[in-house]
Write an enzyme that holds these catalytic residues in place. Structure first.
Site, PDB file in Angstrom:
ATOM      1  CG  HIS A  82      -3.138  -8.757 -12.692  1.00  0.00           C
ATOM      2  ND1 HIS A  82      -2.642  -7.475 -12.632  1.00  0.00           N
ATOM      3  CD2 HIS A  82      -3.242  -9.170 -11.407  1.00  0.00           C
ATOM      4  CE1 HIS A  82      -2.468  -7.141 -11.367  1.00  0.00           C
ATOM      5  NE2 HIS A  82      -2.805  -8.160 -10.603  1.00  0.00           N
ATOM      6  CE  LYS A  89      -3.009  -4.081  -2.354  1.00  0.00           C
ATOM      7  NZ  LYS A  89      -3.466  -5.090  -3.297  1.00  0.00           N
ATOM      8  NE  ARG A 125       3.038 -11.499  -6.909  1.00  0.00           N
ATOM      9  CZ  ARG A 125       2.815 -10.293  -6.457  1.00  0.00           C
ATOM     10  NH1 ARG A 125       2.768  -9.293  -7.281  1.00  0.00           N
ATOM     11  NH2 ARG A 125       2.649 -10.057  -5.174  1.00  0.00           N
ATOM     12  CB  SER A 157      -0.318  -3.664  -9.375  1.00  0.00           C
ATOM     13  OG  SER A 157      -1.092  -4.505 -10.172  1.00  0.00           O
TER      14      SER A 157
END
Length: 161
Positions: free
Chosen positions: A16, A42, A91, A129
């Protein structure tokens, strides 16, 4: 030109911060938007206030970067700040389909707001994360993937569980 880089940042990783620093070079002001309400699938390890504090610690020293929470539609947050661009990270190819859908929806909601995709430096491309949280939860050393303040917070959080 003002841009917004949104995310849940649970926790904020070197991936990030790499994208934020590179985005900050492209725009005169970059607002890191920390989502107060992550997607239903999440469950954040950190509260919104903790995620804000950790993001600010990890980004300390970035002159044209601000960190703020938001709980609205992303495009409304963008409008509120007078931003013209949403910066998103890709990514891997697997990220593209989801990110393309988000960008298309945002374009339908606010045609004047553009989405710019950046790819992280190769040494950060694999970091997420959720992977960092998993490694920390299993007692692994995450110091290579996150700011020292974030690593300490993860270690404390894992020890409390």
């Amino acid at each position: 030109m003002i841009a917004v880089y949104p995310g849940t940042f649970d926790p904020i990783t070197h991936g990030h911060t790499d994208l934020i620093q590179r985005g900050a070079r492209l725009f005169e002001r970059l607002i890191v938007g920390v989502a107060a309400n992550p997607s239903p699938n999440k469950r954040p390890a950190f509260s919104l206030e903790e995620r804000l504090q950790l993001a600010r610690a990890a980004l300390n020293g970035a002159a044209n970067v601000e960190v703020e929470a938001f709980s609205t539609l992303l495009v409304d947050f963008v409008d509120y700040h007078g931003a013209q661009v949403i910066v998103r990270g890709l990514r891997a190819v697997s990220d593209f389909e989801y990110e393309f859908q988000l960008a298309s929806m945002n374009r339908q909601l606010r045609a004047e707001v553009e989405t710019v995709f950046l790819t992280p430096s190769e040494q950060y491309a694999f970091i997420s994360s959720s992977l960092v949280r998993e490694v920390a939860a299993l007692g692994g050393d995450v110091s290579r993937f996150v700011h020292p303040t974030v690593a300490a917070a993860l270690k404390e959080r894992v020890c409390r569980v």
